[in-house]
Design an enzyme around this catalytic site. Structure first.
Site, mmCIF file in Angstrom:
data_model
loop_
_atom_site.group_PDB
_atom_site.id
_atom_site.type_symbol
_atom_site.label_atom_id
_atom_site.label_comp_id
_atom_site.label_asym_id
_atom_site.label_seq_id
_atom_site.Cartn_x
_atom_site.Cartn_y
_atom_site.Cartn_z
ATOM 1 N N LYS A 87 -27.860 10.310 57.334
ATOM 2 C CA LYS A 87 -28.174 11.000 59.116
ATOM 3 C C LYS A 87 -29.395 11.127 58.817
ATOM 4 O O LYS A 87 -30.208 10.781 58.024
ATOM 5 C CB LYS A 87 -27.106 12.583 58.983
ATOM 6 C CG LYS A 87 -28.138 13.469 58.242
ATOM 7 C CD LYS A 87 -29.282 14.275 58.793
ATOM 8 C CE LYS A 87 -29.845 15.294 57.820
ATOM 9 N NZ LYS A 87 -31.337 15.532 57.775
ATOM 10 N N ASP B 283 -24.987 21.360 57.223
ATOM 11 C CA ASP B 283 -25.294 19.975 57.259
ATOM 12 C C ASP B 283 -23.556 19.100 57.144
ATOM 13 O O ASP B 283 -23.314 17.987 57.522
ATOM 14 C CB ASP B 283 -25.590 19.313 56.684
ATOM 15 C CG ASP B 283 -27.504 19.598 56.788
ATOM 16 O OD1 ASP B 283 -27.730 20.152 58.251
ATOM 17 O OD2 ASP B 283 -28.162 18.830 56.705
HETATM 18 P P1 ATP Z 1 -30.229 16.824 53.203
HETATM 19 O O1 ATP Z 1 -31.039 16.400 54.438
HETATM 20 O O2 ATP Z 1 -29.021 17.922 53.506
HETATM 21 O O3 ATP Z 1 -31.437 18.553 53.312
HETATM 22 P P2 ATP Z 1 -31.187 15.917 51.131
HETATM 23 O O4 ATP Z 1 -30.689 14.626 51.027
HETATM 24 O O5 ATP Z 1 -32.780 16.792 51.129
HETATM 25 O O6 ATP Z 1 -30.159 16.703 51.455
HETATM 26 P P3 ATP Z 1 -29.396 15.915 48.987
HETATM 27 O O7 ATP Z 1 -29.552 14.581 48.774
HETATM 28 O O8 ATP Z 1 -27.650 16.262 49.976
HETATM 29 O O9 ATP Z 1 -30.954 16.123 49.469
HETATM 30 O O10 ATP Z 1 -29.331 16.789 47.506
HETATM 31 C C1 ATP Z 1 -30.450 17.675 47.031
HETATM 32 C C2 ATP Z 1 -29.512 18.021 45.846
HETATM 33 O O11 ATP Z 1 -28.360 18.835 46.164
HETATM 34 C C3 ATP Z 1 -29.717 17.240 44.289
HETATM 35 O O12 ATP Z 1 -30.178 18.694 43.717
HETATM 36 C C4 ATP Z 1 -29.246 17.739 43.659
HETATM 37 O O13 ATP Z 1 -28.710 17.402 42.185
HETATM 38 C C5 ATP Z 1 -27.738 17.964 44.503
HETATM 39 N N1 ATP Z 1 -26.532 17.191 44.742
HETATM 40 C C6 ATP Z 1 -25.378 17.819 44.523
HETATM 41 N N2 ATP Z 1 -23.909 16.943 44.918
HETATM 42 C C7 ATP Z 1 -24.486 15.468 45.237
HETATM 43 C C8 ATP Z 1 -24.248 13.832 45.474
HETATM 44 N N3 ATP Z 1 -23.011 14.385 46.096
HETATM 45 N N4 ATP Z 1 -25.479 13.745 45.872
HETATM 46 C C9 ATP Z 1 -26.605 13.960 46.000
HETATM 47 N N5 ATP Z 1 -27.233 15.081 45.696
HETATM 48 C C10 ATP Z 1 -26.584 16.157 45.437
#
Ligand code: ATP
Length: 283
Positions: A8, A135
Protein backbone atom coordinates in the site's frame (compact mmCIF):
# COMPACT_ATOMS: atom_id res chain seq x y z
CA UNK A 1 -3.12 -22.20 -1.90
CA UNK A 2 -1.10 -19.36 -3.45
CA UNK A 3 -2.13 -15.76 -2.75
CA UNK A 4 -0.74 -12.30 -3.44
CA UNK A 5 -0.26 -9.69 -0.71
CA UNK A 6 -0.19 -6.21 -2.23
CA UNK A 7 1.78 -3.23 -0.95
CA UNK A 8 0.00 0.00 0.00
CA UNK A 9 0.87 3.65 -0.40
CA UNK A 10 -0.37 6.66 1.50
CA UNK A 11 -1.68 9.23 -0.96
CA UNK A 12 -2.20 11.46 2.08
CA UNK A 13 -1.26 10.96 5.73
CA UNK A 14 -2.39 13.28 8.52
CA UNK A 15 -2.01 12.87 12.29
CA UNK A 16 -4.88 14.70 14.01
CA UNK A 17 -3.59 14.30 17.57
CA UNK A 18 -2.75 11.97 20.42
CA UNK A 19 -5.64 10.15 22.07
CA UNK A 20 -6.11 9.43 25.79
CA UNK A 21 -5.33 5.73 25.07
CA UNK A 22 -1.85 6.69 23.78
CA UNK A 23 -2.61 5.99 20.10
CA UNK A 24 -2.63 8.74 17.50
CA UNK A 25 -5.78 9.73 15.63
CA UNK A 26 -4.95 9.27 11.93
CA UNK A 27 -6.60 10.36 8.69
CA UNK A 28 -5.07 8.94 5.53
CA UNK A 29 -5.95 7.97 1.99
CA UNK A 30 -4.57 4.54 1.19
CA UNK A 31 -3.93 3.01 -2.22
CA UNK A 32 -3.01 -0.57 -3.25
CA UNK A 33 -0.36 -1.19 -5.88
CA UNK A 34 0.50 -4.29 -7.93
CA UNK A 35 3.87 -4.76 -6.18
CA UNK A 36 3.17 -7.79 -3.97
CA UNK A 37 4.58 -10.62 -1.87
CA UNK A 38 3.49 -14.14 -2.79
CA UNK A 39 2.34 -16.49 -0.05
CA UNK A 40 1.89 -20.22 -0.27
CA UNK A 41 -0.21 -21.92 2.43
CA UNK A 42 -0.28 -25.70 2.91
CA UNK A 43 -1.69 -27.65 5.85
CA UNK A 44 0.72 -30.21 7.37
CA UNK A 45 0.05 -33.06 9.78
CA UNK A 46 2.80 -32.15 12.28
CA UNK A 47 0.42 -29.79 14.11
CA UNK A 48 3.06 -27.03 13.87
CA UNK A 49 2.68 -23.52 12.46
CA UNK A 50 5.83 -22.91 10.39
CA UNK A 51 6.85 -19.82 8.40
CA UNK A 52 9.69 -19.54 5.92
CA UNK A 53 10.69 -16.56 3.79
CA UNK A 54 13.35 -15.70 1.23
CA UNK A 55 14.69 -13.01 3.63
CA UNK A 56 16.86 -14.58 6.34
CA UNK A 57 16.40 -11.66 8.78
CA UNK A 58 12.60 -11.96 9.01
CA UNK A 59 11.13 -13.98 11.89
CA UNK A 60 10.17 -17.56 11.00
CA UNK A 61 8.17 -18.08 14.18
CA UNK A 62 5.08 -16.59 15.81
CA UNK A 63 6.67 -13.12 15.59
CA UNK A 64 5.98 -13.18 11.87
CA UNK A 65 2.76 -11.23 11.25
CA UNK A 66 1.59 -13.96 8.85
CA UNK A 67 1.75 -16.52 11.70
CA UNK A 68 0.08 -14.11 14.13
CA UNK A 69 -2.76 -13.73 11.65
CA UNK A 70 -3.30 -17.50 11.44
CA UNK A 71 -3.38 -17.80 15.26
CA UNK A 72 -5.84 -14.89 15.57
CA UNK A 73 -7.99 -16.44 12.86
CA UNK A 74 -8.40 -19.77 14.63
CA UNK A 75 -8.92 -18.03 17.99
CA UNK A 76 -11.71 -15.93 16.41
CA UNK A 77 -13.35 -19.15 15.14
CA UNK A 78 -13.07 -20.62 18.67
CA UNK A 79 -10.83 -23.41 17.40
CA UNK A 80 -7.32 -24.67 18.25
CA UNK A 81 -4.36 -23.89 15.93
CA UNK A 82 -3.70 -26.30 13.05
CA UNK A 83 -0.52 -27.52 11.39
CA UNK A 84 0.23 -25.02 8.62
CA UNK A 85 3.25 -24.15 6.46
CA UNK A 86 3.36 -20.54 5.26
CA UNK A 87 6.00 -19.79 2.63
CA UNK A 88 6.48 -16.08 1.87
CA UNK A 89 8.29 -14.76 -1.16
CA UNK A 90 8.95 -11.13 -0.20
CA UNK A 91 9.05 -8.46 -2.90
CA UNK A 92 7.67 -5.55 -0.84
CA UNK A 93 10.60 -3.75 0.81
CA UNK A 94 10.71 -4.34 4.59
CA UNK A 95 10.38 -1.43 7.07
CA UNK A 96 9.57 0.86 4.17
CA UNK A 97 6.14 2.31 5.08
CA UNK A 98 4.40 0.02 2.58
CA UNK A 99 2.64 -2.31 5.06
CA UNK A 100 4.43 -5.42 3.79
CA UNK A 101 3.97 -7.38 7.04
CA UNK A 102 0.35 -6.23 7.47
CA UNK A 103 -0.40 -7.24 3.90
CA UNK A 104 1.05 -10.73 4.46
CA UNK A 105 -1.18 -11.02 7.55
CA UNK A 106 -4.25 -9.93 5.56
CA UNK A 107 -3.46 -12.46 2.82
CA UNK A 108 -3.28 -15.31 5.38
CA UNK A 109 -6.69 -14.35 6.81
CA UNK A 110 -8.25 -14.19 3.34
CA UNK A 111 -6.68 -17.50 2.33
CA UNK A 112 -7.85 -19.31 5.50
CA UNK A 113 -11.37 -17.92 5.02
CA UNK A 114 -11.42 -19.59 1.58
CA UNK A 115 -9.52 -22.83 2.34
CA UNK A 116 -11.62 -23.54 5.43
CA UNK A 117 -14.78 -22.50 3.56
CA UNK A 118 -15.90 -20.16 6.38
CA UNK A 119 -17.53 -17.59 4.06
CA UNK A 120 -16.88 -14.69 6.45
CA UNK A 121 -17.50 -11.26 4.85
CA UNK A 122 -14.44 -9.10 4.02
CA UNK A 123 -15.55 -6.76 6.85
CA UNK A 124 -15.50 -9.65 9.37
CA UNK A 125 -12.09 -10.79 8.11
CA UNK A 126 -10.90 -7.18 8.51
CA UNK A 127 -12.11 -7.15 12.15
CA UNK A 128 -9.94 -10.19 12.92
CA UNK A 129 -7.07 -8.40 11.15
CA UNK A 130 -7.42 -5.43 13.49
CA UNK A 131 -6.19 -7.70 16.31
CA UNK A 132 -2.93 -8.24 14.40
CA UNK A 133 -2.28 -4.58 13.49
CA UNK A 134 -3.94 -1.26 12.64
CA UNK A 135 -3.04 -1.47 8.91
CA UNK A 136 -4.37 -5.03 8.45
CA UNK A 137 -8.09 -4.12 7.96
CA UNK A 138 -7.15 -1.83 5.08
CA UNK A 139 -4.92 -4.54 3.58
CA UNK A 140 -7.89 -6.96 3.65
CA UNK A 141 -10.21 -4.50 1.87
CA UNK A 142 -7.61 -2.85 -0.45
CA UNK A 143 -8.18 -0.40 -3.31
CA UNK A 144 -8.53 3.32 -2.63
CA UNK A 145 -9.85 4.02 0.87
CA UNK A 146 -9.91 6.51 3.73
CA UNK A 147 -8.40 5.09 6.95
CA UNK A 148 -9.25 6.80 10.24
CA UNK A 149 -8.98 6.10 13.97
CA UNK A 150 -5.70 4.17 14.50
CA UNK A 151 -5.99 3.37 10.80
CA UNK A 152 -8.48 0.54 11.30
CA UNK A 153 -11.71 2.42 10.40
CA UNK A 154 -11.97 2.03 6.63
CA UNK A 155 -14.27 3.89 4.22
CA UNK A 156 -13.96 2.90 0.55
CA UNK A 157 -13.37 5.81 -1.86
CA UNK A 158 -13.74 6.06 -5.66
CA UNK A 159 -10.74 4.29 -7.24
CA UNK A 160 -7.74 6.40 -8.14
CA UNK A 161 -7.61 6.52 -11.98
CA UNK A 162 -5.07 3.85 -13.07
CA UNK A 163 -1.54 5.16 -13.23
CA UNK A 164 2.11 4.14 -12.98
CA UNK A 165 3.99 4.49 -9.72
CA UNK A 166 7.73 4.79 -9.23
CA UNK A 167 8.85 3.91 -5.70
CA UNK A 168 12.26 4.54 -4.22
CA UNK A 169 13.34 3.31 -0.78
CA UNK A 170 16.46 5.16 0.32
CA UNK A 171 19.15 3.10 2.03
CA UNK A 172 18.34 4.03 5.63
CA UNK A 173 15.67 2.90 8.04
CA UNK A 174 13.22 4.94 10.05
CA UNK A 175 12.04 3.95 13.52
CA UNK A 176 8.22 4.06 13.46
CA UNK A 177 7.85 4.43 17.29
CA UNK A 178 10.44 7.25 17.31
CA UNK A 179 8.60 9.15 14.53
CA UNK A 180 5.25 8.78 16.32
CA UNK A 181 6.87 10.07 19.53
CA UNK A 182 8.37 13.03 17.67
CA UNK A 183 5.25 14.05 15.73
CA UNK A 184 3.64 15.42 18.94
CA UNK A 185 6.37 18.01 19.44
CA UNK A 186 7.06 18.94 15.81
CA UNK A 187 5.51 22.11 14.43
CA UNK A 188 3.78 20.86 11.30
CA UNK A 189 4.46 23.29 8.45
CA UNK A 190 1.98 21.71 6.12
CA UNK A 191 -1.09 19.44 6.27
CA UNK A 192 -2.50 17.37 3.44
CA UNK A 193 -5.71 18.59 1.81
CA UNK A 194 -7.53 15.29 2.47
CA UNK A 195 -10.98 16.67 1.64
CA UNK A 196 -9.68 18.19 -1.61
CA UNK A 197 -8.04 14.88 -2.53
CA UNK A 198 -11.34 13.05 -1.89
CA UNK A 199 -13.16 15.58 -4.12
CA UNK A 200 -10.53 14.99 -6.84
CA UNK A 201 -11.07 11.20 -6.52
CA UNK A 202 -14.81 11.73 -6.89
CA UNK A 203 -14.14 13.77 -10.05
CA UNK A 204 -11.76 11.09 -11.44
CA UNK A 205 -9.03 13.78 -11.49
CA UNK A 206 -5.65 12.00 -11.17
CA UNK A 207 -3.58 15.20 -11.38
CA UNK A 208 -5.84 16.81 -8.74
CA UNK A 209 -5.16 13.94 -6.33
CA UNK A 210 -1.42 13.87 -7.13
CA UNK A 211 -0.88 17.55 -6.41
CA UNK A 212 -2.63 17.24 -3.03
CA UNK A 213 -0.52 14.31 -1.80
CA UNK A 214 1.33 15.00 1.46
CA UNK A 215 2.51 13.10 4.52
CA UNK A 216 3.00 14.95 7.85
CA UNK A 217 5.70 12.47 8.94
CA UNK A 218 8.04 14.09 6.41
CA UNK A 219 8.36 17.04 8.83
CA UNK A 220 9.30 14.70 11.70
CA UNK A 221 12.22 13.02 9.87
CA UNK A 222 15.75 13.75 11.08
CA UNK A 223 17.26 16.56 8.96
CA UNK A 224 19.52 14.45 6.72
CA UNK A 225 16.84 11.87 6.01
CA UNK A 226 14.33 14.65 5.31
CA UNK A 227 16.73 16.17 2.77
CA UNK A 228 17.22 12.77 1.10
CA UNK A 229 13.47 12.12 0.81
CA UNK A 230 13.03 15.65 -0.62
CA UNK A 231 15.79 15.03 -3.19
CA UNK A 232 13.98 11.87 -4.33
CA UNK A 233 10.62 13.68 -4.52
CA UNK A 234 12.18 16.51 -6.53
CA UNK A 235 13.82 14.03 -8.91
CA UNK A 236 10.45 12.32 -9.43
CA UNK A 237 8.77 15.66 -10.23
CA UNK A 238 11.61 16.61 -12.61
CA UNK A 239 11.04 13.27 -14.36
CA UNK A 240 7.39 14.16 -14.99
CA UNK A 241 5.56 12.80 -11.92
CA UNK A 242 2.16 14.44 -11.36
CA UNK A 243 2.96 14.52 -7.64
CA UNK A 244 5.30 12.85 -5.14
CA UNK A 245 5.10 11.99 -1.45
CA UNK A 246 6.43 9.66 1.26
CA UNK A 247 4.50 6.53 2.27
CA UNK A 248 3.63 5.70 5.90
CA UNK A 249 6.47 6.43 8.30
CA UNK A 250 8.83 6.16 5.37
CA UNK A 251 11.38 6.24 4.12
CA UNK A 252 9.95 5.16 0.73
CA UNK A 253 9.07 8.09 -1.54
CA UNK A 254 6.95 7.62 -4.64
CA UNK A 255 5.62 9.52 -7.64
CA UNK A 256 2.47 9.04 -9.75
CA UNK A 257 2.79 9.06 -13.56
CA UNK A 258 0.10 9.08 -16.23
CA UNK A 259 2.70 8.18 -18.87
CA UNK A 260 4.51 4.81 -18.84
CA UNK A 261 7.65 5.88 -20.70
CA UNK A 262 8.18 8.84 -18.34
CA UNK A 263 7.78 6.41 -15.43
CA UNK A 264 10.40 4.08 -16.96
CA UNK A 265 12.83 6.98 -17.38
CA UNK A 266 12.21 8.00 -13.76
CA UNK A 267 12.91 4.44 -12.60
CA UNK A 268 16.35 4.57 -14.34
CA UNK A 269 17.13 8.02 -12.95
CA UNK A 270 16.16 7.11 -9.37
CA UNK A 271 18.75 4.29 -9.31
CA UNK A 272 21.22 7.08 -8.53
CA UNK A 273 19.54 7.35 -5.07
CA UNK A 274 19.06 3.68 -4.16
CA UNK A 275 19.08 0.11 -5.47
CA UNK A 276 15.51 -0.31 -4.19
CA UNK A 277 13.55 1.31 -7.03
CA UNK A 278 10.32 -0.20 -8.37
CA UNK A 279 7.94 0.57 -11.20
CA UNK A 280 4.42 -0.63 -10.48
CA UNK A 281 0.78 0.28 -11.14
CA UNK A 282 -2.14 1.22 -8.93
CA UNK A 283 -4.90 -1.36 -8.40
P1 ATP B 1 3.83 -0.10 7.88
O1 ATP B 1 3.73 0.58 6.55
O2 ATP B 1 2.57 -0.89 8.25
O3 ATP B 1 4.32 0.79 8.98
P2 ATP B 1 6.42 -1.20 7.25
O4 ATP B 1 6.45 -1.33 5.77
O5 ATP B 1 7.08 0.02 7.80
O6 ATP B 1 4.91 -1.28 7.74
P3 ATP B 1 6.95 -3.99 7.54
O7 ATP B 1 7.85 -4.26 6.39
O8 ATP B 1 5.54 -4.37 7.42
O9 ATP B 1 7.09 -2.44 7.92
O10 ATP B 1 7.51 -4.75 8.83
C1 ATP B 1 8.25 -4.19 9.80
C2 ATP B 1 8.61 -5.16 10.93
O11 ATP B 1 7.72 -6.28 11.02
C3 ATP B 1 9.99 -5.71 10.77
O12 ATP B 1 10.65 -5.48 11.98
C4 ATP B 1 9.82 -7.19 10.54
O13 ATP B 1 10.81 -7.96 11.19
C5 ATP B 1 8.46 -7.51 11.14
N1 ATP B 1 7.72 -8.54 10.36
C6 ATP B 1 7.01 -9.56 10.87
N2 ATP B 1 6.44 -10.30 9.92
C7 ATP B 1 6.76 -9.74 8.74
C8 ATP B 1 6.47 -10.04 7.39
N3 ATP B 1 5.71 -11.11 7.05
N4 ATP B 1 6.95 -9.23 6.44
C9 ATP B 1 7.72 -8.14 6.77
N5 ATP B 1 8.04 -7.82 8.03
C10 ATP B 1 7.58 -8.60 9.02
Amino acid sequence: MKIQARAKLNLTLDVLGRRPDGYHEMRMIMQSVELADTLDLAFNNTGELRVSTNLHFLPNNEKNLAAQAALRWWAAQGEPPRGLDITIDKHIPVCAGMAGGSSDAAAVLQALNVIEDRRRSPEMVARVGELVGSDVPYCVLGGTALAEGRGEIITPLPSLPKCWVVLCKPEFSISTPALFAKIDSVKLRCRPDTQGAIAALEAGDLAGVARRMYNVFEDALPERQHARVNDIKNALIQCGALGASMSGTGPTAFGLFSNESLAQEAQERLLEFSGDVFLTRTV
